[in-house]
Design an enzyme around this catalytic site. Structure first.
Site, short mmCIF file in Angstrom:
data_model
loop_
_atom_site.label_atom_id
_atom_site.label_comp_id
_atom_site.label_asym_id
_atom_site.label_seq_id
_atom_site.Cartn_x
_atom_site.Cartn_y
_atom_site.Cartn_z
N ASN A 7 0.88 -1.18 0.00
CA ASN A 7 0.00 0.00 0.00
C ASN A 7 0.92 1.22 0.00
OD1 ASN A 7 -1.82 2.01 0.48
ND2 ASN A 7 -2.71 1.10 2.32
N ARG A 90 -2.54 -2.04 -3.40
CA ARG A 90 -3.75 -1.25 -3.17
C ARG A 90 -3.68 -0.04 -4.09
NH1 ARG A 90 -5.83 1.94 2.09
NH2 ARG A 90 -7.91 2.24 1.31
N HIS A 179 -13.12 3.48 0.13
CA HIS A 179 -13.05 2.45 1.18
C HIS A 179 -13.66 1.12 0.74
CE1 HIS A 179 -12.82 5.70 4.56
NE2 HIS A 179 -11.61 5.23 4.30
N PHE A 284 -10.49 11.05 18.10
CA PHE A 284 -11.73 10.86 18.87
C PHE A 284 -11.48 10.53 20.34
CE2 PHE A 284 -15.26 11.22 15.95
CZ PHE A 284 -14.58 11.35 14.76
N GLU A 384 -7.97 -4.76 5.48
CA GLU A 384 -7.86 -4.46 4.05
C GLU A 384 -6.74 -5.26 3.40
OE1 GLU A 384 -8.04 -0.26 5.31
OE2 GLU A 384 -9.10 0.06 3.43
P1 ADP Z 1 -7.31 5.91 9.09
O1 ADP Z 1 -6.94 4.51 8.63
O2 ADP Z 1 -8.43 6.54 8.33
O3 ADP Z 1 -6.16 6.82 9.32
P2 ADP Z 1 -8.09 4.57 11.56
O4 ADP Z 1 -9.10 3.60 11.07
O5 ADP Z 1 -6.76 4.08 11.98
O6 ADP Z 1 -7.94 5.76 10.53
O7 ADP Z 1 -8.75 5.38 12.76
C1 ADP Z 1 -8.05 6.37 13.42
C2 ADP Z 1 -8.99 7.02 14.42
O8 ADP Z 1 -9.45 6.00 15.33
C3 ADP Z 1 -8.32 8.09 15.24
O9 ADP Z 1 -8.91 9.32 14.99
C4 ADP Z 1 -8.63 7.69 16.66
O10 ADP Z 1 -9.27 8.76 17.28
C5 ADP Z 1 -9.65 6.60 16.58
N1 ADP Z 1 -9.44 5.63 17.67
C6 ADP Z 1 -8.48 4.70 17.77
N2 ADP Z 1 -8.59 4.03 18.94
C7 ADP Z 1 -9.65 4.57 19.58
C8 ADP Z 1 -10.31 4.34 20.84
N3 ADP Z 1 -9.87 3.40 21.68
N4 ADP Z 1 -11.38 5.08 21.15
C9 ADP Z 1 -11.83 6.03 20.31
N5 ADP Z 1 -11.27 6.31 19.13
C10 ADP Z 1 -10.20 5.59 18.76
#
Ligand code: ADP
Length: 415
Positions: A7, A90, A179, A284, A384
């Site tokens: 990826n 990917r 996605h 978050f 993925e």
């Molecule tokens: P991407 O692949 O789009 O970068 P992810 O699927 O890895 O994103 O998600 C990242 C997000 O998941 C972060 O914004 C984080 O806030 C949230 N996150 C990860 N662990 C937790 C948790 N335990 N509680 C709440 N939010 C979480």
């Protein structure tokens, strides 16, 4: 047989070696800060874990680094490269040309290059990774797996904007949805977990990560996806705004004297929950901690996020005239039980009831709705890389079969 999954992004390249027999990841890692200083992260299922600075002036160097590690006598997981049967890449945007995974040929690269304008941040970076792998592994089959392909079953009523039709004809301006690799994996896994026939269920997948999208999958085919021409449309995300009235943007540009480039930067990088929380955080977890300490804007950001997700779920239940499974996945979807609960509170009219204890359980796949719920609500960890490996293996098997049929035909002809 082993499958290497790649990826490739603009300055990072993630990789994973998958054994298709048991679908386990033998090794995984990421080459970061390519073209800057270079950091190599690597882990194996045998317990090796390292993170070290390694010079990676370009993607070819990064692929070289990861390949050397994979065959390293002490830390590697392969005896030599001949163990790799196929590399699955990917690829973000396949436009309307690619409705499934393909063998990467010169023609495919040409067709993808034509899609570059549709995903200027992602496609060129994906292609650089492909080129590096082709150069270093010229005899190994390369398969492209597109993030847009699964969404290509959307009908015109779902993918066309209310714009003059000529812009679709001339410029292919339409909704593509993203996605797709995750939505496909998760919707199928949920049906499998529930013991259902995938071709008979209606599923809404909520992929809630930094980037977030919702997908309606009816009988194995995508009916709608909240992302659009680009991954900006739809939900409020970490830093992206999601749906917004174009009229507001014109007003903003005029009042603040901003050009299109500046507006796009605001919409992609400074908006979403980060922007709503007045730059407090796009994470978050941090927003939740702040909410507990009475940070009103952090609380508002989460509230808006939840509301938008619930609205989309409601509309997708209508789009499919029903829903059997609602599935949460990705960073927020998999981990934030409060957000799941708050979203489901809006959905009581669908007969949804959450089991509070199950909602706090962790697992690869968990059903969090209670026995009386009319709709199953699940949490499924997305994978993925595994989906890409499966696609790559399927294409490789097809290639092998075609070759054998051809060889048989030639032998028959020669007799
Ligand atoms: P991407 O692949 O789009 O970068 P992810 O699927 O890895 O994103 O998600 C990242 C997000 O998941 C972060 O914004 C984080 O806030 C949230 N996150 C990860 N662990 C937790 C948790 N335990 N509680 C709440 N939010 C979480």
């Amino acid at each position: 047989m082993k499958i290497l999954v790649i990826n490739s992004g603009s300055s990072s390249l993630k990789f994973q070696v998958v054994d298709p027999e048991n679908e386990k990841a033998l090794a995984k890692g990421v080459c970061e800060r390519i073209g800057i200083d270079g950091i190599f992260n690597y882990r194996t299922d045998g317990g090796i874990s390292l993170k070290e600075p390694v010079a990676m002036p370009d993607h070819k160097a990064a692929v070289g680094v990861l390949l050397s590690m994979l065959v390293d006598p002490e830390r590697g997981v392969l005896k030599d490269f001949s163990e790799i049967d196929v590399v699955g890449h990917r690829l973000v945007h396949g436009g309307e040309k690619f409705t499934g995974s393909v063998v990467i040929t010169e023609e495919v690269i040409q067709a993808m290059t034509e899609c570059n304008d549709l995903a200027p941040l992602h496609n060129p970076a994906n292609l650089v990774g492909v080129a590096a792998c082709r150069e270093l592994m010229p005899d190994i089959l390369m398969v492209g797996v597109f993030d847009t392909a699964f969404n290509q079953t959307m009908e015109p009523k779902a993918f066309l904007y209310g714009l003059p039709y000529r812009f679709y004809e001339k410029l292919k301006i339409r909704r593509y949805g993203f996605h797709g690799i995750s939505h496909k994996y998760v919707s199928r896994r949920a049906a499998e977990f529930m013991g259902q026939d995938y071709r008979r269920v209606k599923t809404i997948v909520c992929h809630l990560g930094n980037g977030a999208s919702i997908c309606a999958v009816k009988y194995g085919q995508v009916v709608d996806n909240s992302m659009g021409f680009t991954p900006l449309e739809g939900l409020v995300m970490g830093t992206r705004c999601g749906d917004v009235d174009a009229g507001a943007l014109e007003y903003l540009a005029k009042k603040e004297n901003l050009d299109f480039q500046q507006i796009m930067t605001i919409l992609n990088q400074e908006s979403g929950v980060l922007g709503i929380s007045s730059n407090f955080s796009s994470d978050f977890r941090e927003l939740k901690d702040a909410e507990i300490k009475y940070n009103d804007k952090a609380a508002l950001a989460r509230e808006i996020f939840v509301y938008r997700v619930a609205k989309y779920i409601g509309s997708y239940a209508a789009a499919m005239n029903g829903v059997d499974n609602i599935v949460f996945t990705a960073g927020v979807g998999e981990n934030d039980s409060d957000i799941r609960e708050q979203i489901c509170e809006y959905l009581e009219f669908l007969g949804i009831a959450i089991d509070e204890v199950k909602n706090r359980e962790q697992g690869e796949a968990v059903r969090i709705s209670d026995g009386a719920s009319r709709v199953n609500v699940l949490v499924v960890k997305t994978n993925e890389e595994l989906e890409i490996a499966r696609e790559a293996a399927a294409v490789a098997a097809q290639v092998k079969e075609n070759r054998e049929t051809k060889a048989k035909g030639a032998a028959h002809h020669a007799e």
